[in-house]
Scaffold this active site. Structure first.
Site, PDB file in Angstrom:
ATOM      1  N   HIS A   1      22.845  40.494  -1.753  1.00 48.22           N
ATOM      2  CA  HIS A   1      23.014  41.869  -1.270  1.00 48.22           C
ATOM      3  C   HIS A   1      21.966  42.835  -1.826  1.00 48.22           C
ATOM      4  O   HIS A   1      21.949  44.003  -1.450  1.00 48.22           O
ATOM      5  CB  HIS A   1      24.420  42.378  -1.615  1.00 48.22           C
ATOM      6  CG  HIS A   1      25.466  41.735  -0.773  1.00 48.22           C
ATOM      7  ND1 HIS A   1      25.838  42.218   0.455  1.00 48.22           N
ATOM      8  CD2 HIS A   1      26.194  40.607  -0.963  1.00 48.22           C
ATOM      9  CE1 HIS A   1      26.758  41.436   0.987  1.00 48.22           C
ATOM     10  NE2 HIS A   1      26.999  40.453   0.132  1.00 48.22           N
TER      11      HIS A   1
ATOM     12  N   SER B   1      29.515  41.641  -4.158  1.00 47.29           N
ATOM     13  CA  SER B   1      29.681  41.976  -2.740  1.00 47.29           C
ATOM     14  C   SER B   1      30.994  42.664  -2.394  1.00 47.29           C
ATOM     15  O   SER B   1      31.115  43.249  -1.329  1.00 47.29           O
ATOM     16  CB  SER B   1      29.529  40.717  -1.900  1.00 47.29           C
ATOM     17  OG  SER B   1      30.484  39.752  -2.283  1.00 47.29           O
TER      18      SER B   1
ATOM     19  N   LYS C   1      21.446  39.580   5.039  1.00 45.00           N
ATOM     20  CA  LYS C   1      21.867  40.942   4.671  1.00 45.00           C
ATOM     21  C   LYS C   1      20.727  41.916   5.031  1.00 45.00           C
ATOM     22  O   LYS C   1      20.544  42.201   6.186  1.00 45.00           O
ATOM     23  CB  LYS C   1      22.232  41.024   3.187  1.00 45.00           C
ATOM     24  CG  LYS C   1      23.055  39.867   2.640  1.00 45.00           C
ATOM     25  CD  LYS C   1      24.389  39.688   3.269  1.00 45.00           C
ATOM     26  CE  LYS C   1      25.309  38.768   2.503  1.00 45.00           C
ATOM     27  NZ  LYS C   1      25.648  37.502   3.135  1.00 45.00           N
TER      28      LYS C   1
HETATM   29  C1  PLP Z   1      26.940  37.223  -2.979  1.00 54.32           C
HETATM   30  C2  PLP Z   1      26.785  36.335  -1.783  1.00 54.32           C
HETATM   31  N1  PLP Z   1      26.147  35.169  -1.917  1.00 54.32           N
HETATM   32  C3  PLP Z   1      26.000  34.342  -0.876  1.00 54.32           C
HETATM   33  C4  PLP Z   1      26.473  34.660   0.384  1.00 54.32           C
HETATM   34  C5  PLP Z   1      26.293  33.701   1.525  1.00 54.32           C
HETATM   35  O1  PLP Z   1      25.349  34.188   2.430  1.00 54.32           O
HETATM   36  P1  PLP Z   1      25.343  33.940   3.989  1.00 54.32           P
HETATM   37  O2  PLP Z   1      26.348  34.869   4.607  1.00 54.32           O
HETATM   38  O3  PLP Z   1      23.958  34.283   4.362  1.00 54.32           O
HETATM   39  O4  PLP Z   1      25.695  32.520   4.247  1.00 54.32           O
HETATM   40  C6  PLP Z   1      27.130  35.865   0.572  1.00 54.32           C
HETATM   41  C7  PLP Z   1      27.660  36.228   1.899  1.00 54.32           C
HETATM   42  O5  PLP Z   1      28.228  37.215   2.164  1.00 54.32           O
HETATM   43  C8  PLP Z   1      27.289  36.732  -0.549  1.00 54.32           C
HETATM   44  O6  PLP Z   1      27.938  37.891  -0.426  1.00 54.32           O
END
Ligand code: PLP
Length: 425
Positions: free
Chosen positions: A240, A212, A271
């Site tokens: 993502h 990310s 996302k």
């Molecule tokens: C790679 C990754 N996993 C998990 C999450 C957690 O997701 P959420 O924002 O839906 O809580 C994110 C959040 O940006 C992320 O980038």
């Protein structure tokens, strides 16, 4: 924001300090932050203004935020609304319909009372979409990762994760009290060494479809081969990549033809789905177990039904309109190529997530304000989210950006960021 005309950087702000310097304090009162933190925050108020801006409209390609005390139109390269579903009229209509029928909240944990027929429908739809036996929904992506990993691993087990893993994955492993080892980002040899070092009872290798902060894919084929050689199980975080990658939107695993090699698929609805929540999909017996042992599932309220209705409609649209993904990828390739032509370093990105590497904290904050004043909204990314030498802005391109939006963004970058980068060179 401080009083006068337009505040600038505070000369007291010490750009050598970062969040990493205030993790541990000496005070015996847990409510007292470490020494120097409050002063550092106050001196950095101008820099901090770039965070938590108030968005005044939907997360569309162009939106409005509050800046300098005013309504400020911006080109939005900040939101994860990759396919433009967050503000899709049919999705909004589906959410409103569910809101009328079910009210606002689910008002209970899915285990006891928060599960609706819509939640069940989405569980089945996700499992079917991914070709898995079952899927579980979580009320946040973060909670989904936390609950899954801490629900599955125990003290004698080992979690082996990429050193750029998202905190939700790492926190899940910490919570499980298992042993944790890391391998160097996307490096199969380093994974091999970690697996040789760590002979836990059970070993879970955790990778991400797209990282990310860097916007690069996992080197899936090689990492899976190493994991298979060691008999380790693999979980992929497709936060993502889900819906936005692969011919049918089934993520990086589909894009790299690796679905049958990965038993556990985790993703988020925050996302490309443009909504909220997370899911885990996999074998029936694993899901049956997690329904009782993932604490963030059992002991936390179910997703609001209106959000579930929106996700269901989003899944339908994204699977029947592949042109959304095509537009996203065309926009991403165009924008990255044009930025690179301007001399902007986008690191290892090969996707719609692109770091614009600045590598210097003070410069990044000054430029951040300049970009925002000019109407370009990109995310400031500071240490420890990235190493100090990769302090950057992060831009996320979406299917809804027009060529005109992207060209205007490039012009702003050419006027602001590029001269600074040339100075540095
Ligand atoms: C790679 C990754 N996993 C998990 C999450 C957690 O997701 P959420 O924002 O839906 O809580 C994110 C959040 O940006 C992320 O980038």
């Amino acid at each position: 924001m401080r009083g006068d005309a337009r505040p600038g950087p505070d000369s007291d702000f010490d750009a050598r300090l970062s969040l990493g310097d205030f993790v541990v304090g000496q005070s015996d009162d847990p409510l007292t932050p470490p020494a120097g933190f409050t002063e550092w925050r106050e001196a950095g108020a101008w820099e901090a203004e770039l965070y938590e801006p108030n968005m005044l409209a939907s997360a569309d390609a162009r939106t409005q935020i509050e800046y300098d005390g005013k309504v400020h139109p911006v080109i939005n390269l900040c939101s994860y609304n990759y396919l433009g579903l967050a503000n899709h009229p049919e999705i909004v209509a589906a959410a409103i319909e569910a809101l009328r029928k079910y009210g606002v909240g689910a008002c209970g944990s899915p285990t006891l009372s928060g599960m609706t027929d819509l939640h069940r429908k989405l569980e089945r739809a996700v499992a079917q979409f991914l070709g898995r036996e079952d899927a579980i929904l979580f009320n946040s992506g973060f909670g989904g990762a936390l609950g899954t990993i801490s629900g599955l691993l125990r003290k004698a087990d080992v979690a082996i994760m990429d050193d750029r893993s998202h905190l939700s994955l790492r926190d899940g492993a910490v919570l499980s009290r298992c042993r944790i080892d890391r391998f160097e980002h996307n490096d199969p040899e380093s994974l091999d060494e970690a697996l040789r070092r760590r002979h836990g009872k059970r070993r879970l290798v955790i990778v991400e479809g797209i990282y990310s902060m860097d916007g690069d894919f996992a080197s899936l084929d090689q990492l899976l081969t190493v994991s298979e050689e060691h008999g380790a199980t693999v979980m992929i975080d497709e936060a993502h990549s889900m819906l936005a990658c692969g011919e049918n939107g089934r993520g990086a695993a589909e894009q790299f033809n690796a679905e049958s090699r990965i038993p556990l698929i985790y993703g988020t609805f925050s996302k490309a789905f443009g909504a909220l929540g997370g899911f885990i999909a996999g074998p029936q017996e694993t899901m049956d177990y997690l329904r009782l042992y993932a604490h963030s599932y059992v002991y936390s309220c179910a997703l609001p039904p209106a959000v579930v209705a929106a996700i269901l409609k989003g899944l339908e649209i994204a699977t029947s309109e592949p042109e959304l993904r095509e537009r996203l990828w065309e926009n991403a390739s165009y924008f990255r190529a044009q930025m690179n032509a301007l001399g902007i370093d986008t690191g290892a990105s090969t996707t719609y997530i692109m770091p614009l590497i600045v590598g210097d904290r003070s410069r990044m904050y000054r430029l951040g304000h300049e970009l925002r004043r000019r109407g370009l909204w990109v995310a400031p990314v500071d240490y420890p989210a990235v190493p100090e030498d990769r302090i950057c802005f992060r831009a996320c391109v979406t299917a809804n950006h027009t060529r005109a939006d992207l060209d205007e963004a490039l012009n702003i970058l050419d006027d602001t960021l590029v001269p600074h980068l040339l100075q540095k060179a």
